[in-house]
Scaffold this motif. Structure first.
Motif, PDB file in Angstrom:
ATOM      1  N   GLY A  48       0.917  -1.047   0.016  1.00  0.00           N
ATOM      2  CA  GLY A  48      -0.109  -0.153   0.158  1.00  0.00           C
ATOM      3  C   GLY A  48       0.998   1.434   0.025  1.00  0.00           C
ATOM      4  N   ALA A  49       0.282   2.409   0.183  1.00  0.00           N
ATOM      5  CA  ALA A  49       1.074   3.515   0.211  1.00  0.00           C
ATOM      6  C   ALA A  49       2.251   3.606   1.261  1.00  0.00           C
ATOM      7  CB  ALA A  49       0.081   4.649   0.566  1.00  0.00           C
ATOM      8  N   THR A 333      -4.077  -0.737  -5.116  1.00  0.00           N
ATOM      9  CA  THR A 333      -2.824  -0.303  -5.456  1.00  0.00           C
ATOM     10  C   THR A 333      -2.770   0.145  -6.946  1.00  0.00           C
ATOM     11  OG1 THR A 333      -1.834  -2.607  -5.458  1.00  0.00           O
ATOM     12  CG2 THR A 333      -1.572  -1.327  -3.558  1.00  0.00           C
ATOM     13  N   LEU A 334      -3.486  -0.724  -7.515  1.00  0.00           N
ATOM     14  CA  LEU A 334      -3.334  -0.318  -9.379  1.00  0.00           C
ATOM     15  C   LEU A 334      -3.476   1.183  -9.739  1.00  0.00           C
ATOM     16  CD1 LEU A 334      -5.109  -3.175 -11.220  1.00  0.00           C
ATOM     17  CD2 LEU A 334      -2.506  -2.562 -11.155  1.00  0.00           C
ATOM     18  N   VAL A 335      -4.516   1.769  -9.069  1.00  0.00           N
ATOM     19  CA  VAL A 335      -4.817   3.026  -9.608  1.00  0.00           C
ATOM     20  C   VAL A 335      -4.741   4.183  -8.405  1.00  0.00           C
ATOM     21  CG1 VAL A 335      -6.017   2.431 -11.496  1.00  0.00           C
ATOM     22  CG2 VAL A 335      -7.263   2.697  -9.157  1.00  0.00           C
ATOM     23  N   ALA A 336      -4.014   3.561  -7.454  1.00  0.00           N
ATOM     24  CA  ALA A 336      -3.679   4.362  -6.421  1.00  0.00           C
ATOM     25  C   ALA A 336      -3.385   5.959  -6.601  1.00  0.00           C
ATOM     26  CB  ALA A 336      -2.713   3.990  -5.275  1.00  0.00           C
ATOM     27  N   PRO A 337      -3.660   6.758  -5.945  1.00  0.00           N
ATOM     28  CA  PRO A 337      -4.523   6.754  -4.476  1.00  0.00           C
ATOM     29  C   PRO A 337      -6.057   6.334  -4.596  1.00  0.00           C
ATOM     30  CG  PRO A 337      -4.318   9.149  -5.084  1.00  0.00           C
ATOM     31  CD  PRO A 337      -3.524   8.298  -6.354  1.00  0.00           C
ATOM     32  N   ALA A 338      -6.531   6.269  -6.022  1.00  0.00           N
ATOM     33  CA  ALA A 338      -7.862   6.034  -5.986  1.00  0.00           C
ATOM     34  C   ALA A 338      -8.132   4.328  -6.023  1.00  0.00           C
ATOM     35  CB  ALA A 338      -8.423   6.337  -7.386  1.00  0.00           C
ATOM     36  N   LEU A 345     -12.722  -5.913 -11.031  1.00  0.00           N
ATOM     37  CA  LEU A 345     -11.451  -6.566 -11.150  1.00  0.00           C
ATOM     38  C   LEU A 345     -11.894  -8.313 -11.366  1.00  0.00           C
ATOM     39  CD1 LEU A 345      -8.514  -5.596 -11.038  1.00  0.00           C
ATOM     40  CD2 LEU A 345      -8.341  -6.372  -8.736  1.00  0.00           C
ATOM     41  N   THR A 346     -12.625  -8.586 -10.429  1.00  0.00           N
ATOM     42  CA  THR A 346     -12.787 -10.282 -10.615  1.00  0.00           C
ATOM     43  C   THR A 346     -13.513 -10.447 -11.779  1.00  0.00           C
ATOM     44  OG1 THR A 346     -14.937  -9.864  -9.303  1.00  0.00           O
ATOM     45  CG2 THR A 346     -13.036 -10.492  -7.962  1.00  0.00           C
TER      46      THR A 346
END
Lengths: 367, 264
Positions: A48-49, A333-338, A345-346
């Motif tokens: 994560g961040a 995490t893919l489009v962090a911070p969003a 995804l699933t």
């Protein structure tokens, strides 16, 4: 009586080596899944961040268990208040969805069934959406009475009502309950889709945000309270369903053979539907609709562990937990911070896998 | 022991069985024969407890069938199904072990594995133990199913074995092998009830034959008493010759020629 020459093996007096018949398909699969789950939990809690290393995770957890160790207070707060509840929720929901998927496939004697197909999830989501949009006094009273549990309870009741409705209607139609149930489920899905559409149309901007959350799924609302809210339901399903493994195996022989081998058909049907509704209903209640886990995971487990439900059910629970925890790590995490809604995804990953399974089985049937 | 008294079964006003009575003693192989739709399968389903009779009584070992629980029945009564539709790719060994499910709670004992192995050897499918059931041929599947059913009541002293058209899909050798195995179990005190379409098989292996015609018993007794030109003419509407089996004291039937080309 007969002098006919019949070739058959002489009755074996010496014992047959039981190891030959006992050999399970892959003895390492379950331990591997268990270790995989532990590793996934540690990985997901750390990513994560703010990165938290496995060593730090160990320190923080031992501190919260009462040991006096030195930890970074910021990391401690992030891990304990944000990451861990989210990981716990992912583990519980992933396990619950995959396990009920496996059980429903066994009950329906249809490897392509899943809790979503018979309308449980859309019923739960419809009930939740109705509660968000329609500020009816019943719902408000319920919120006063149950507090944070209210929405979960309503979603759960929605799931129960849909499951019951689909089951009753299928029984009314007569002989082939199981096929009718799938078809009824499709009809009910379409209906709740339309009703959810009406709700969306009526909703305010604020409510719309909430609705999107329900229909696409997200673990973003995770907290220890939401974990505790679904824990009892999930625990019952996670303990209850694996106990039905033997009966589900016998159902693979057909309903009449299962009952001739001592399975109480009415009871097993009711149990599978009630337990799955508990698991799926509560998971939709706290995380919205998360598709494909219940459909795809049992298939992947069957490929590795064979068809015996005693392995398929436990394996699916572990596999579902792993996959959903990983998917959630990706989604945040893919489009962090969003955040990417986890249902997207699933579905993105699940659809190709599902199609691959479908064509693989087709090809095998042809040859 | 299986005793059936004045059994009738009715569905939507149609009488499928009408006042059927017979008794199959331990150590006996009873064959049920008759034309399509004569009520053979209904009779079998009533005797196994799958259907509940409209009137009449069925007793197993002297006790009414309705007084047994499903679990009790499963411990001494096994049924080889006519159709098998196994979903999911189970291994042959797993499938045979399912026959032992009524005998253990969660983990099979060594004895259960042993019995499953012996049953597989008995039907000559031991080499297939680690194959996937759904990939076998129809006849091989049927023999594995037989092994499962035998494993279920393997060590019961007075088992009841029901075979619903057991020879479907089997080649000539395995048809006879199956009935040989059934006979072997009758010598252990089992009572075997088999629906058979092949009257020659029935004549050769059965101790008693029940011949059904539209829900009623047309003839009952030893093969010699039941397999007669007259009975077969009435029940199957077919003219046959009876010849003697070259070795055994049982009748064999040979259909007459040209009986379909003429009117009457």
């Amino acid at each position: 009586m007969s002098t006919l020459v019949v070739v058959h093996n002489p009755p074996a007096k010496t014992g047959v080596p039981p190891s030959l018949i006992k050999r399970s398909i892959n003895p390492w699969l379950m331990p591997a899944l268990g270790i995989g789950l532990a590793a996934t939990v540690v990985f997901s809690a750390g990513i994560g961040a703010v990165r938290v290393s496995p060593y730090e995770i160990g320190l923080i957890i031992s501190k919260s268990l009462g040991y006096t160790v030195d930890v970074d207070p910021a990391k401690e707060a992030i891990l304990l208040a944000i990451r861990l509840p989210r990981v716990c929720l992912a583990v519980l929901i992933g396990a619950g969805l995959a396990l009920s998927g496996a059980a429903i496939q066994g009950l329906f004697r249809n490897p392509l069934a899943d809790p979503g197909l018979i309308g449980i999830s859309s019923g739960a989501s419809l009930a939740a959406v109705m509660m968000i949009v329609l500020e009816v006094s019943v719902f408000q009273k319920l919120t006063g009475l149950l507090g944070m549990h209210a929405l979960s309870v309503v979603a759960f009741l929605g799931a129960c009502a849909t499951a019951f409705l689909v089951y009753r209607m299928a029984r009314m139609a007569g002989k082939d309950v199981i096929t009718t149930m799938l078809l009824t489920g499709i009809a009910i899905n379409a209906l709740s889709g339309a009703l959810t559409g009406i709700m969306t149309y009526l909703a305010t901007d604020e409510q719309l945000r909430n609705i999107t959350f329900w229909s696409l799924g997200s673990l973003g609302g995770a907290s220890w309270t939401s974990v505790l809210a679904i824990l009892p339901f999930m625990a019952i399903a996670l303990v209850g369903i694996p106990r039905l493994a033997k009966s589900l195996n016998l159902l693979a022989l057909g309903e009449s053979q299962a009952s001739l081998l001592g399975v109480n058909l009415k009871r097993i049907k009711r149990q599978v539907i009630v337990f799955s509704t508990m698991a799926v209903g509560t998971s939709v209640a706290v995380a919205g609709i998360i598709g494909f886990i219940g459909l795809v995971i049992p298939h992947l487990i069957r490929m590795g562990a064979g068809s015996d439900h005693r392995r398929v059910l436990t394996g699916s629970a572990l596999g579902g937990a792993i996959v959903l925890t990983l998917a959630d790590s990706l989604s945040r995490t893919l489009v962090a911070p969003a955040e990417l809604p986890i249902g997207i995804l699933t579905a993105l990953v699940g659809t190709p896998v599902f199609l691959w399974i479908l064509f693989r089985e087709r090809r095998r049937n042809l040859s | 022991m299986l005793e059936v008294r004045n059994l009738s079964y009715q569905i939507r006003g149609r009488k499928l069985l009408n006042e059927v009575s017979f008794c199959a003693k331990p150590g006996e192989l009873l064959a049920v024969v008759g034309a399509n739709g004569a009520g053979k399968s209904t009779l079998l389903k009533l005797c196994t407890g799958e259907l509940k009779s409209t009137t009449g009584a069925i007793s197993l070992h002297g006790r009414g069938i309705e007084t047994y629980s499903e679990k009790e029945l499963a411990s001494f009564r096994a049924v080889l199904p006519q159709q098998n539709s196994v979903i999911f790719p189970f291994l042959v060994s797993e499938l045979v072990l399912m026959g032992r499910y009524p005998h253990f709670d969660f983990h099979p004992s060594e004895h259960d594995y042993l019995v499953a192995g012996l049953a597989l050897k008995k039907v000559g499918m031991w080499e297939f133990a680690s194959r996937v059931f759904t990939t076998l041929s129809g006849g091989e599947q049927q023999r594995v199913q037989l092994a499962r059913v035998l494993a279920q009541i393997w060590d019961t002293s007075a088992g009841l074995l029901f075979l619903d058209e057991p020879t479907t899909g089997l080649d000539l050798l395995h048809q006879h092998q199956l009935l040989e195995i059934a006979r072997e179990f009758t010598q252990k005190g089992f009572c075997v009830v088999a629906i058979l379409h092949d009257l020659n098989l029935a004549a050769q292996y059965a101790d008693q034959i029940v011949m059904l015609r539209s829900g009623r018993i047309e003839a009952i007794g030893s093969p010699h008493e039941v397999i007669t030109v007259g009975n077969i003419q009435r029940v199957f509407n077919l003219s046959v010759w009876l010849v003697n089996h070259p070795e055994l004291a049982c009748p064999m039937i040979v259909p007459q020629q040209h009986q379909f080309s003429e009117h009457n």
